[in-house]
Motif scaffolding. Structure first.
Motif, short mmCIF file in Angstrom:
data_model
loop_
_atom_site.label_atom_id
_atom_site.label_comp_id
_atom_site.label_asym_id
_atom_site.label_seq_id
_atom_site.Cartn_x
_atom_site.Cartn_y
_atom_site.Cartn_z
N SER B 93 30.96 40.25 -29.39
CA SER B 93 29.72 40.50 -28.66
C SER B 93 28.61 39.61 -29.20
N LEU B 129 24.82 42.08 -21.39
CA LEU B 129 25.92 42.92 -20.91
C LEU B 129 27.20 42.12 -20.73
N VAL B 132 28.74 42.25 -24.03
CA VAL B 132 29.29 43.59 -24.28
C VAL B 132 30.63 43.74 -23.58
N LEU B 136 34.29 44.27 -25.25
CA LEU B 136 35.08 45.48 -24.96
C LEU B 136 36.47 45.11 -24.44
N ILE B 165 30.70 51.10 -27.44
CA ILE B 165 29.69 50.55 -26.54
C ILE B 165 28.37 50.31 -27.29
N ALA B 168 28.75 47.26 -29.57
CA ALA B 168 28.77 45.99 -28.82
C ALA B 168 27.38 45.67 -28.32
N PHE B 169 26.67 46.71 -27.84
CA PHE B 169 25.33 46.48 -27.32
C PHE B 169 24.37 46.03 -28.43
N ALA B 172 25.18 42.52 -29.36
CA ALA B 172 24.82 41.59 -28.29
C ALA B 172 23.31 41.33 -28.33
#
Lengths: 274, 275
Positions: B93, B129, B132, B136, B165, B168-169, B172
């Protein structure tokens, strides 16, 4: 990089430079270009591998060592250290020559290397030596840094040096072959990911080869990566899984073959010349 | 990078209907530029991390004493597997969004993206995103592939999903900050090599904290990567202290929010991307 401000001196003053059997100046120039190329970004090419290797040492020693575990008659960390050093050296030698050639090809400045009066063997030597220099420099730095953490001497320094130089040369030549063959960054990433990294991971860096299943032990004895890791480690801890004598002789032979192949490809200009 | 073209009108001001996020616009940036680009280089972006994770698993299988257990019913391999997956998730990410931004900046393509009627928030989400999503996808595939070594495991899917999530967010968004800041690859790789990688490796991916001297354990517990890996692993294997995992989850959520606001601010200011 190539500054196109050509000022024409009067023609009468120009005479071709006489080059003997060997173009020392050209060789040296290309070699120093190769070295400066990676020293220019030394955080990426020297410091990063050193830090990563030390982290690997810490992580694997914590995860796999402990409880007085010994491999090959020494502490796990002492066993691991030379393996990791070898892994870093080889990966960096490979990365140096492969990226040097590929970037030059992609950016088009490969002509600047092909145009000067350099014989194919001089080109091969200069670029390979650049890769060896980076490998050894990274190895040396890692070695010095590891002195603080790993309680071990060097049992046979000359053996260690022999294997280090040969291994770096081998990977430099492989890197050149890869760089010549590749046409996109993708290609070289694939070779790195699917050939070089697996070979350096699975050839005994982290474990004694006798932990492999029976069939794979036999395979390992045909794997030059195994001999170079094993031989290099022998130089440090004085114990080898395989036959060190074979390693002494095998690596130069492999290098000779790779050298001839690289030299041939450069002579015919495979994927280098139009 | 900063072309001498006509000045780009700031989108948010001028007679535009108030909207939070225009889905189509985000989708175009997200999908066409982010995901498609990622998938086009799948040998590098997808297969590469998968192979290296598998190599780690192989090395651990061979190097560990077989049957060594971390906790009752949990082998060392099962302990390492989710940690690796979470680590790769974070790394991808982060790197992915940096790659997109730096390449766009270096090639000057960023001007095209800035010209499009996208608000700063939409820009942020479009880039973020996509990263992300890519992270994922890779980590799900890695989890599936690793079942070869560990057998199927899933303890509390909600925790895994949440931590996956949010992690990753968060990374990112950190990637957006680093990507905007970096003018050269050097700067990016400095952060990647000297911050993200050490945080990831020294986070309990590979070992339990009791291997660390007691007076140093706080160092690990203060590492956000440890929260991520711990929570993710709890969701997969059930190993860990649920109340601790809960607090770590909340802390991560706050960190992600802060990083998101920071990214939004920089995008709105056009930090290093607008003249």
């Amino acid at each position: 990089m190539c500054n196109m401000t050509l000022i024409d001196p009067p023609l009468s003053k120009i005479a071709p430079r006489q080059i003997g059997a060997m173009n020392f100046l050209g060789l040296w120039t290309l070699y120093s270009r190769e070295v400066k190329r990676f020293l220019n970004v030394f955080t990426q090419t020297l410091m990063a591998p050193v830090i990563t290797t030390l982290l690997f040492l810490a992580v694997f020693a914590l995860a796999l060592g402990g409880l007085g575990r010994t491999v090959g008659g020494v502490d796990y960390i002492t066993f691991l250290a030379p393996g990791l050093m070898m892994m870093t050296m080889t990966q960096n030698s490979f990365a140096n020559t492969s990226s040097s050639i590929l970037i030059a090809k992609v950016q088009g400045n490969i002509v600047d290397i092909l145009m000067p009066p350099l014989a194919p063997w001089e080109m091969t030597l200069a670029i390979a030596a650049g890769g060896v220099t980076r490998g050894l420099l990274v190895g040396l730095t890692v070695f010095v840094a590891m002195l603080f953490f790993v309680p071990s001497g060097v049992a046979h320094p000359l053996s260690a040096l022999w294997f280090a130089v040969n291994a770096c040369l081998m990977l430099s030549l492989l890197g050149m072959l890869g760089g010549i063959w590749a046409q996109k960054y993708d290609h070289i990433a694939a070779v790195t990911n699917f050939v070089i990294t697996p070979l350096s991971f699975l050839s005994g860096t982290f474990y004694s080869i006798d932990r492999l299943p029976e069939a794979w032990v036999a395979v390992a004895h045909f794997n030059p990566f195994f001999y170079m890791i094993d031989g290099f480690r022998y130089g440090f801890i004085g114990h080898a899984d395989g036959n060190v004598i074979i390693g002494y002789l095998l690596l130069p032979c492999v290098n000779l073959l790779l050298w001839l192949l690289t030299h041939r490809l450069i002579s015919i200009g495979y994927r280098l010349k139009a | 990078m900063t072309g001498a073209g006509p000045e780009i009108p700031t989108v948010s001001g001028i007679d535009q209907p108030i909207r939070v996020v225009a889905l189509l616009r985000v989708w175009t940036l997200f999908y066409r530029r982010g995901v498609v680009r990622f998938m086009r280089f799948w040998t590098e972006s997808l297969l590469g991390p998968m192979i290296s994770t598998m190599l780690f698993m192989t090395v651990f299988t061979l190097a560990l004493d077989s049957g060594q257990q971390i906790a009752p019913g949990l082998t060392a391999l099962q302990f390492v597997a989710p940690g690796l997956a979470a680590f790769v998730l974070v790394q991808i990410s982060f790197q992915n969004v940096c790659f997109m931004l730096i390449i766009d900046k270096q090639e000057g393509v960023i001007a095209d993206v800035l010209m499009a009627p996208l608000t700063p928030l939409e820009l942020l989400l479009g880039y973020g995103l996509a990263a992300v999503m890519n992270g994922l996808v890779v980590s799900v595939l890695i989890m599936l592939a690793m079942t070869v070594f560990t057998g199927p495991m899933l303890y509390a899917a909600g925790y895994t999903l949440f931590f996956g999530i949010v992690a990753a967010f968060l990374f990112a968004m950190i990637g957006v900050l680093v990507g905007l800041w970096s003018e050269k690859w050097d700067q990016f790789s400095m952060i990647d090599n000297f911050l993200v990688l050490p945080l990831g490796l020294l986070s309990g991916t590979f070992f339990t904290l009791d291997r660390i001297p007691v007076n140093l354990q706080w160092l690990f517990e203060a590492n956000p990567m440890f929260w991520i890996i711990n929570g993710f692993r709890y969701g997969v294997t059930g190993y860990g202290d649920p109340s601790m995992v809960l607090w770590q989850g909340i802390a991560l959520l706050i960190a992600a929010l802060v990083a998101f606001l920071a990214g939004w601010t920089l995008m709105a200011r056009g930090y290093k991307i607008k003249a």
